[in-house]
Design an enzyme around this catalytic site. Structure first.
Site, PDB file in Angstrom:
ATOM      1  CB  CYS A  66     -42.305 -39.966 -10.905  1.00 12.95           C
ATOM      2  SG  CYS A  66     -42.282 -38.860  -9.478  1.00 12.95           S
ATOM      3  NE  ARG A  69     -42.288 -37.431 -14.315  1.00 13.01           N
ATOM      4  CZ  ARG A  69     -42.459 -37.647 -15.609  1.00 13.01           C
ATOM      5  NH1 ARG A  69     -41.478 -37.412 -16.450  1.00 13.01           N
ATOM      6  NH2 ARG A  69     -43.622 -38.087 -16.070  1.00 13.01           N
ATOM      7  CD1 TRP A 236     -44.859 -35.861  -0.902  1.00 12.20           C
ATOM      8  CD2 TRP A 236     -42.770 -35.077  -0.795  1.00 12.20           C
ATOM      9  NE1 TRP A 236     -44.786 -34.764  -1.711  1.00 12.20           N
ATOM     10  CE2 TRP A 236     -43.512 -34.259  -1.666  1.00 12.20           C
ATOM     11  CE3 TRP A 236     -41.410 -34.780  -0.564  1.00 12.20           C
ATOM     12  CZ2 TRP A 236     -42.945 -33.159  -2.322  1.00 12.20           C
ATOM     13  CZ3 TRP A 236     -40.855 -33.690  -1.218  1.00 12.20           C
ATOM     14  CH2 TRP A 236     -41.619 -32.891  -2.075  1.00 12.20           C
ATOM     15  CD  GLU A 241     -47.213 -43.502  -3.675  1.00  9.29           C
ATOM     16  OE1 GLU A 241     -46.942 -42.411  -3.162  1.00  9.29           O
ATOM     17  OE2 GLU A 241     -46.348 -44.290  -4.099  1.00  9.29           O
TER      18      GLU A 241
HETATM   19  N1  ARG Z   1     -46.080 -47.068  -4.206  1.00  9.23           N
HETATM   20  C1  ARG Z   1     -44.963 -47.389  -3.381  1.00  9.23           C
HETATM   21  C2  ARG Z   1     -45.451 -47.689  -1.957  1.00  9.23           C
HETATM   22  O1  ARG Z   1     -46.600 -47.570  -1.700  1.00  9.23           O
HETATM   23  C3  ARG Z   1     -43.942 -46.278  -3.338  1.00  9.23           C
HETATM   24  C4  ARG Z   1     -43.483 -45.751  -4.678  1.00  9.23           C
HETATM   25  C5  ARG Z   1     -42.816 -44.401  -4.617  1.00  9.23           C
HETATM   26  N2  ARG Z   1     -43.739 -43.403  -4.155  1.00  9.23           N
HETATM   27  C6  ARG Z   1     -43.438 -42.106  -3.932  1.00  9.23           C
HETATM   28  N3  ARG Z   1     -44.391 -41.341  -3.507  1.00  9.23           N
HETATM   29  N4  ARG Z   1     -42.223 -41.629  -4.134  1.00  9.23           N
HETATM   30  O2  ARG Z   1     -44.695 -47.987  -1.079  1.00  9.23           O
END
Ligand code: ARG
Length: 381
Positions: A66, A69, A236, A241
């Site tokens: 992560c 953090r 978030w 991602e």
């Molecule tokens: N990578 C994952 C997704 O796209 C989520 C993982 C957790 N990500 C976060 N920003 N807490 O759905």
């Protein structure tokens, strides 16, 4: 786990919790004695609310993958260890989505269900509380999110029916004790979503790109002092991602070429760098769409900077930050962030979030065919 191993882990956690929270030596020792007695007589022990709360924040602080953090101390913890029915579990699931979403001002949240060896057992089958369905079409094409093909089949075999759009929200599936799995429909109104548009190339509507606001991970146990809790948790999104993985990976929504076409890029050869250019525009589009919609999101530069701050803060407190470099470097322009240029030791500390396997029954249900599907839908609750 045998008693002495459990006791060991329990004492270790207690010591860390006590020290970091400024409890007196006497208080720590008394509590350690209590736990020792409880384990000797019952084979397990019970965390106090304070211990669960602190343990959950530590699990976040220790999450090697992560980048976010820095904010480990601000986690809203909901204690759902006393649930005693499927309805109760479903209530907590809806509550988590609602509380975390907070109209876009996302709150980092965790809901802690009963410990896995307790008599009230919750097993979450969904990898996140919010997921888009994926359908295998007869043509061989996939509609929706290919990552969730199996989960979608399971939901269908348990009686759920989607609308057949690329963004159908799947129900949450969980098992309560040895009961048939429960299917919790998640209404569209519960899920905050963001349509992706571009701040400069304004007409992205035809691309029909969107994503949901809150990633709520639910396929990991929260492990604290030797005890493991099913515990959905969320932060978030960072823009990559969605804009470099979920919408782009060839085995996910695979939309990069469509984006490039919308931007009128020359896609005849990789050496026009159309993929890179489209990718950057998509980062911009996703990030600014979330911002525009008032939904919290972080960009990968700010996130990397926050991670540096986190590291410095921890090191000042004589705590070495562990991390998984392959996860921490962002997938877009990695060498433009400081993380890329630094080493980091990858080690799993406790408390932590431990990925769990799907139960055998999941596989079995996913393999049921139309004709072997039980009639009257006995699994639906
Ligand atoms: N990578 C994952 C997704 O796209 C989520 C993982 C957790 N990500 C976060 N920003 N807490 O759905």
């Amino acid at each position: 786990m045998n008693n002495s191993l459990l006791l060991n882990k329990a004492l270790k956690f207690l010591f860390q919790y006590g020290k970091e929270s400024g409890l007196s030596e006497e208080t720590i020792i008394n509590r350690q004695h209590m736990i020792k007695e409880e384990i000797e007589t019952t084979g397990t022990y019970t965390h106090t609310l304070e211990e669960i709360t602190y343990g959950a924040t530590l699990a976040w602080r220790n999450s090697a993958k992560c980048i976010g953090r820095l904010f480990w101390e601000t986690l809203d913890v909901f204690d759902a260890r006393n649930v005693n029915s499927q309805e109760d579990v479903a209530k907590h699931i809806h509550h988590h989505i609602h509380h975390a979403t907070n109209d876009g001002k996302i709150r980092s949240t965790i809901t802690v269900f009963p410990e896995i060896s307790s008599s009230q057992k919750v097993q979450l089958w969904s990898p996140q509380l919010i997921r888009y369905a994926g359908y295998q079409k007869e043509s061989g094409d996939i509609l929706g999110d290919p990552a969730n093909l199996e989960l979608t089949t399971v939901a269908q075999n348990l009686g759920w029916q989607g609308e057949g759009t690329p963004y159908d929200i799947l129900p949450v599936i969980f098992q309560w004790n040895e009961e048939p799995p429960s299917v919790v429909p998640i209404a569209n109104e519960e899920v905050l979503e963001v349509e992706i548009n571009h701040p400069i190339n304004l007409d992205w509507k035809p691309l029909n790109l969107k994503w949901y606001a809150v990633p709520i991970i639910s396929d990991r146990y929260l492990e604290i002092g030797g005890l493991s809790y099913p515990a959905p948790f969320n932060g978030w999104y960072m823009e990559t991602e969605i804009a470099a993985r979920n919408l782009v990976d060839s085995y996910r929504y695979n939309r990069l070429r469509d984006v490039a076409n919308q931007l009128k890029l020359d896609t005849t050869s990789t050496t026009t760098f159309w993929r890179d250019r489209a990718l950057v525009e998509l980062q911009h589009a996703v990030y600014s769409s979330y911002r525009q919609a008032g939904v919290q999101m972080v960009d990968h530069y700010t996130a990397a900077q926050q991670f540096q701050t986190f590291r410095e803060k921890e090191e000042k407190l004589q705590r070495e930050v562990k991390g998984d470099w392959t996860w921490l470097v962002p997938p877009v322009s990695p060498a433009l962030t400081p993380i890329f240029h630094q080493g980091i030791i990858n080690e799993e500390l406790s408390p932590n979030f431990i990925k769990h396997k799907r139960p055998k029954l999941f596989k079995k249900i996913s393999e049921m065919t139309e004709s072997s599907r039980p009639t009257g839908c006995p699994f639906h609750s």
